[in-house]
Write an enzyme that holds these catalytic residues in place. Structure first.
Site, PDB file in Angstrom:
ATOM      1  N   HIS A 308       0.929  -1.237   0.131  1.00  0.00           N
ATOM      2  CA  HIS A 308       0.119   0.112   0.122  1.00  0.00           C
ATOM      3  C   HIS A 308       0.945   1.213   0.010  1.00  0.00           C
ATOM      4  O   HIS A 308       2.088   1.239   0.200  1.00  0.00           O
ATOM      5  CB  HIS A 308      -0.812   0.142   1.346  1.00  0.00           C
ATOM      6  CG  HIS A 308      -0.344  -0.130   2.454  1.00  0.00           C
ATOM      7  ND1 HIS A 308       0.159   1.115   3.222  1.00  0.00           N
ATOM      8  CD2 HIS A 308       0.118  -1.051   3.463  1.00  0.00           C
ATOM      9  CE1 HIS A 308       0.922   0.676   4.277  1.00  0.00           C
ATOM     10  NE2 HIS A 308       0.614  -0.438   4.581  1.00  0.00           N
ATOM     11  N   CYS A 329       3.576  -4.545   6.708  1.00  0.00           N
ATOM     12  CA  CYS A 329       3.078  -4.068   5.252  1.00  0.00           C
ATOM     13  C   CYS A 329       4.459  -3.634   4.532  1.00  0.00           C
ATOM     14  O   CYS A 329       5.432  -3.291   4.979  1.00  0.00           O
ATOM     15  CB  CYS A 329       1.923  -3.292   5.417  1.00  0.00           C
ATOM     16  SG  CYS A 329       0.615  -4.171   5.734  1.00  0.00           S
TER      17      CYS A 329
END
Length: 364
Positions: A308, A329
């Site tokens: 992301h 992430c």
């Protein structure tokens, strides 16, 4: 018969008739003859042998027994004495019992042959797995004159097929963007047969006698490539030692960018796995323990880990991840993650790894 008797006599002379001599002659399917000869003093041994044969052959359905015995003097050869022998001639005959058994066997064979007509062939990873008449016959039994397919044996076949050809979680050798071989294992990416559904379909196909020469199993999920090394030429490569990410589509480099992965100092290091793009979501909040973060582009890769954008970062790459990394992430610059999002397909493999000589490893 005389020819046989003469040959027996000839052999008996050579052996000096020391023991019983037994000859068995199958006349046809329903008649068998035995003849035994021995010295007159060995007649008890002769009869014992005959009775034993009667018992054995009787087990297959002999219903008539004729025994004839006689004494005879065998003509001596020059210089030999006259030898007195006893011979016993036995005839066993079978009747409708054996015939009925044969008819039943033929009936059962016909039932099996009429049922086992399916022919199913799998061609997976360069090997062939075949379900034919012989294999199906080993999966069935007869109960009260009816065919019963052992569904557990069908299920066992499918499970062995999955064990041989599923690739989820297996170890893979991958050549990275620098041309170096990297070994990565684990993760959810790969081929996985749906054993329950494939078993159900196979049972139906066998019952209907379906013939299919290029059968593809029912899969829970598929990979982009075929075989044990199933990554193919469309994938995302994430080198956590370098803190870089590359996206290739059909062999063409689409994106090369710096990134920030999980914070290894806090035990949040991103694990080495082969994941894949599960979904693509725009404008969403990422919620975790003690934080809420808004992102414009989200692509789930493995568990709670995804790729992301990270508007709160101004720098990417280097050693940032060691003390100021993410919760696991892959933080990516906005323009680069947008390009990936716009071009990538759900299911695309994502290879995440540390180089072998790296001092940092996964914080799983």
């Amino acid at each position: 018969m005389n020819g046989i008797v003469n040959s027996i006599k000839d052999e008996l002379w050579i052996k000096k008739i020391t023991k019983v001599h037994l000859v068995i002659m199958w006349q046809d399917l329903e008649r068998v003859e035995f003849m035994a000869m021995g010295k007159k003093w060995g007649i008890l041994l002769t009869l014992t042998a005959i009775v034993s044969v009667i018992a054995i052959v009787g087990a297959i359905g002999a219903t008539k027994c004729i025994i004839k015995s006689k004494k005879e003097n065998l003509m001596p050869r020059e210089g030999d004495k006259v030898i007195s022998t006893m011979s016993v001639h036995l005839t066993l005959q079978t009747d409708s019992i054996v015939l009925a058994v044969n008819q039943q066997i033929n009936k059962e064979e016909k039932l099996i042959n009429d049922y086992a007509t399916a022919y199913i062939q799998y061609n997976l990873d360069g090997s062939t797995e075949l379900i034919d008449k012989e294999l199906i016959a080993s999966w069935i039994t007869l109960k009260n004159g009816s065919i019963v397919l052992d569904e557990e044996k069908v299920k066992d076949f499918v499970e062995r097929l999955a064990l041989a050809h599923d690739t989820v979680g297996t170890e893979r050798s991958f050549v990275n963007s620098h041309g170096k071989a990297v070994t990565v294992s684990g993760g959810p990416y790969g081929w996985k047969i749906d054993c329950d559904k494939e078993t159900k379909e196979l049972i139906d196909m066998i019952n209907r006698g379906v013939k299919e020469k290029d059968r593809e199993p029912v899969y829970k999920q598929k990979a982009f490539g075929r075989g044990k090394n199933d990554i193919g030429n469309t994938y995302v490569e994430i080198n956590m030692s370098e803190q870089k990410m590359w996206y290739y589509k059909e062999g063409e480099l689409i994106v090369s960018t710096n990134i920030v992965t999980g914070n290894t100092a806090k035990g949040n290091g991103t694990p080495s796995v082969v994941g894949y793009i599960h979904n693509k979501v725009r404008n969403t909040n990422l919620v975790g323990k003690g934080y809420v973060a808004f992102v414009h582009y989200w692509m789930k890769v493995y568990g709670s880990i995804g790729i992301h954008d990270a508007s709160w970062r101004s720098k990417f790459g280097g050693s940032i991840y060691k003390k100021n990394g993410s919760h696991g992430c892959i933080n990516t610059p906005y323009e680069d993650v947008k390009t990936i999002f716009d071009n990538i397909e759900v299911g695309t493999p994502v290879i995440i790894f540390y180089e072998e000589n790296s001092e940092e490893k996964s914080g799983e």
